[in-house]
Design an enzyme around this catalytic site. Structure first.
Site, PDB file in Angstrom:
ATOM      1  N   THR A  67      24.257 -24.060   7.256  1.00 47.09           N
ATOM      2  CA  THR A  67      22.870 -24.354   6.884  1.00 47.09           C
ATOM      3  C   THR A  67      22.699 -24.314   5.362  1.00 47.09           C
ATOM      4  OG1 THR A  67      22.048 -23.414   8.951  1.00 47.09           O
ATOM      5  CG2 THR A  67      20.478 -23.545   7.131  1.00 47.09           C
ATOM      6  N   ASN A 146      26.002 -32.406  16.985  1.00 47.23           N
ATOM      7  CA  ASN A 146      26.256 -31.148  17.686  1.00 47.23           C
ATOM      8  C   ASN A 146      25.746 -31.153  19.120  1.00 47.23           C
ATOM      9  OD1 ASN A 146      23.966 -31.244  15.740  1.00 47.23           O
ATOM     10  ND2 ASN A 146      23.292 -29.437  16.877  1.00 47.23           N
ATOM     11  N   GLN A 174      30.620 -29.823  12.858  1.00 45.95           N
ATOM     12  CA  GLN A 174      31.184 -30.000  14.198  1.00 45.95           C
ATOM     13  C   GLN A 174      32.515 -30.761  14.207  1.00 45.95           C
ATOM     14  OE1 GLN A 174      30.313 -28.646  17.008  1.00 45.95           O
ATOM     15  NE2 GLN A 174      28.346 -27.761  16.432  1.00 45.95           N
ATOM     16  N   SER A 194      31.233 -24.856   8.324  1.00 48.95           N
ATOM     17  CA  SER A 194      30.831 -23.504   8.703  1.00 48.95           C
ATOM     18  C   SER A 194      31.995 -22.825   9.407  1.00 48.95           C
ATOM     19  CB  SER A 194      29.619 -23.555   9.629  1.00 48.95           C
ATOM     20  OG  SER A 194      29.283 -22.256  10.052  1.00 48.95           O
ATOM     21  N   HIS A 196      31.979 -20.122  11.589  1.00 50.79           N
ATOM     22  CA  HIS A 196      31.877 -19.584  12.956  1.00 50.79           C
ATOM     23  C   HIS A 196      31.978 -20.647  14.050  1.00 50.79           C
ATOM     24  CE1 HIS A 196      27.605 -20.374  14.339  1.00 50.79           C
ATOM     25  NE2 HIS A 196      27.463 -20.639  13.053  1.00 50.79           N
ATOM     26  N   THR A 232      27.389 -11.874  -4.919  1.00 48.27           N
ATOM     27  CA  THR A 232      28.718 -11.275  -4.801  1.00 48.27           C
ATOM     28  C   THR A 232      29.369 -11.881  -3.573  1.00 48.27           C
ATOM     29  OG1 THR A 232      27.984  -9.260  -5.860  1.00 48.27           O
ATOM     30  CG2 THR A 232      29.969  -9.098  -4.486  1.00 48.27           C
ATOM     31  N   CYS A 318      19.678 -24.035  18.508  1.00 46.82           N
ATOM     32  CA  CYS A 318      18.543 -23.851  17.601  1.00 46.82           C
ATOM     33  C   CYS A 318      17.230 -24.166  18.277  1.00 46.82           C
ATOM     34  CB  CYS A 318      18.699 -24.737  16.373  1.00 46.82           C
ATOM     35  SG  CYS A 318      20.365 -24.759  15.747  1.00 46.82           S
TER      36      CYS A 318
HETATM   37  C1  LIG Z   1      25.959 -24.982  13.595  1.00 52.04           C
HETATM   38  C2  LIG Z   1      25.636 -26.149  12.796  1.00 52.04           C
HETATM   39  C3  LIG Z   1      25.058 -26.027  11.521  1.00 52.04           C
HETATM   40  C4  LIG Z   1      24.635 -24.698  10.956  1.00 52.04           C
HETATM   41  O1  LIG Z   1      25.708 -23.874  10.598  1.00 52.04           O
HETATM   42  P1  LIG Z   1      25.437 -22.302  10.464  1.00 52.04           P
HETATM   43  O2  LIG Z   1      26.662 -21.776   9.808  1.00 52.04           O
HETATM   44  O3  LIG Z   1      25.239 -21.776  11.861  1.00 52.04           O
HETATM   45  O4  LIG Z   1      24.216 -22.145   9.623  1.00 52.04           O
HETATM   46  C5  LIG Z   1      24.817 -27.161  10.793  1.00 52.04           C
HETATM   47  N1  LIG Z   1      25.141 -28.367  11.278  1.00 52.04           N
HETATM   48  C6  LIG Z   1      25.708 -28.546  12.471  1.00 52.04           C
HETATM   49  C7  LIG Z   1      26.056 -29.914  12.935  1.00 52.04           C
HETATM   50  C8  LIG Z   1      25.965 -27.444  13.280  1.00 52.04           C
HETATM   51  O5  LIG Z   1      26.506 -27.614  14.486  1.00 52.04           O
END
Ligand SMILES: *Cc1c(COP(=O)(O)O)cnc(C)c1O
Length: 378
Positions: A67, A146, A174, A194, A196, A232, A318
């Site tokens: 994000t 996503n 994704q 991202s 995670h 940091t 979301c």
């Molecule tokens: C999960 C997701 C995000 C957001 O990533 P976060 O690290 O959870 O803030 C943005 N774009 C897409 C396409 C996602 O699937």
């Protein structure tokens, strides 16, 4: 079965992170040994992240999430280029991190064109080309969606952007680690990632910023990350992200094989009467199945699947707290009740054929039960 919402951190990722919480806890800005040790770990991770997308180490900026990367890319380009122009092009099916950043910029005097998609969720590159004006300062189109998994013809859009000398940003959250992603092949100047979503920790992301592309920082402070993202550094998180990228690169062929499981899942589910696939039949992420069932509510399906030990999602995680139909499903032309009857199953490294067969075996019963009590069913 909800790996597009998040993934478990790989044990090797956790192992790599652990020392940086306690033994090697130094601040990377400190000049003494444990500080320098942390700095070195960050720079090694930066290289690993860069290697996954064919970038140079210096082109990676660590952030706090996908994000944040989207926000920095979009607001950063907009504010930096305000004197050049005020027009941004995006699509109607972007993640909220992109869509809401664009909406916010509209309140600040910028103009945004939202390119529609076809029934499979594809953006037509010609529509992007037609939308370009002399004031266009940014094109931002996601690599893959996503919710419905549709993969966009980004190379073609990249060629158009390059020809017109407009920076192209893509939300690649994704696609990195799922399909091959190369910043040069795609023709992007900015790309969001991202950790995670690719078996790394939550709360860490990265923005690829091509050499020669400049953004206005959105966080001001001590000047970290080349003055572009003061804070940091999240050293354990960044180390985990680096490890996750290294593993993702090695395991890309395995990820591609998920398509076989995905197809087995889709085929099994579509045996159910009045069920349809959402998204493109072929140009889709190897792990994404999104289907809709007439006459029922996705939310009740999720709860019933949960009782059977299956984690799934309706639109995107979301939107789980809102009753609005998904903007993505509406954009591909579904009616609100069709959007509400949609189910997203996203498989991952931990899933087996048994898992897929289990879902296929429990779903008909759930769908039948819900249809029996549905006021929409005939
Ligand atoms: C999960 C997701 C995000 C957001 O990533 P976060 O690290 O959870 O803030 C943005 N774009 C897409 C396409 C996602 O699937």
């Amino acid at each position: 079965m909800d790996h597009s919402a998040t993934t478990p951190a790989d044990p090797l990722v956790v192992e790599a992170m652990l020392p940086y919480f306690s033994e090697k806890f130094g601040n990377p800005s400190s000049l003494y040994t444990i500080g320098r040790q942390a700095r070195r770990a960050i720079e090694e991770s930066r290289q690993k992240v860069a290697d996954l997308i064919g970038a140079k180490k210096e082109e990676i900026i660590f952030t706090g999430s996908g994000t944040e990367s989207d926000n920095l890319a979009i607001k950063g380009i907009a504010y930096r280029n305000r004197k050049k122009g005020d027009h941004i092009i995006t699509s109607s099916i972007e993640h909220h991190a992109v869509l809401h950043s664009c909406k916010y910029l509209e309140t600040q005097g910028f103009k945004v064109t939202y390119i529609p998609v076809d029934k499979d969720g594809l953006v037509n590159p010609k529509d992007v080309e037609k939308a370009i004006t002399p004031g266009t300062i940014l094109i931002t189109i996601m690599h893959a969606n996503n919710e419905i998994g549709t993969v966009q013809p980004l190379e073609e859009i990249g060629k158009i952007a390059k020809e017109k000398n407009i920076p192209l940003h893509t939300d690649s959250v994704q696609t990195t680690g799922k399909i091959p992603v190369n910043v040069d092949t795609l023709g992007v100047s900015l790309l969001s990632m991202s950790a995670h979503k690719i078996y790394g920790p939550k709360g860490v992301g990265a923005l690829y910023l091509r050499k020669g592309t400049f953004v206005e920082p959105q966080l001001h402070g001590g000047g970290h990350e080349r003055n572009l993202r003061s804070s940091t550094e999240n050293v354990p998180g960044i180390v985990g992200f680096g490890k996750a990228c290294e593993l993702a690169k090695e395991r890309l062929p395995e990820e591609a094989k998920l398509a076989d499981l995905r197809d087995r899942l889709i085929k099994g589910i579509l045996e159910i009467k009045d069920s349809y696939l959402n998204g493109h039949p072929v140009k889709r992420l190897p792990n994404n199945a999104n289907v809709r069932f007439s006459y029922i509510e996705g939310e009740s399906m999720i709860l019933n699947l949960d009782m059977k030990g299956v984690a799934a999602s309706t639109g995107s995680a979301c939107s789980s707290t809102s009753l609005e139909p998904s903007h993505v499903l509406m954009a591909i032309g579904l009616k609100p009740e069709e959007a509400h009857g949609s189910l997203r199953l996203t498989i991952g490294r931990g899933n087996t054929q048994e898992d897929v067969d289990y879902v296929v075996s429990v779903l008909p019963e759930i769908v039948n039960k819900l249809r029996m009590i549905s006021p929409l069913a005939r």
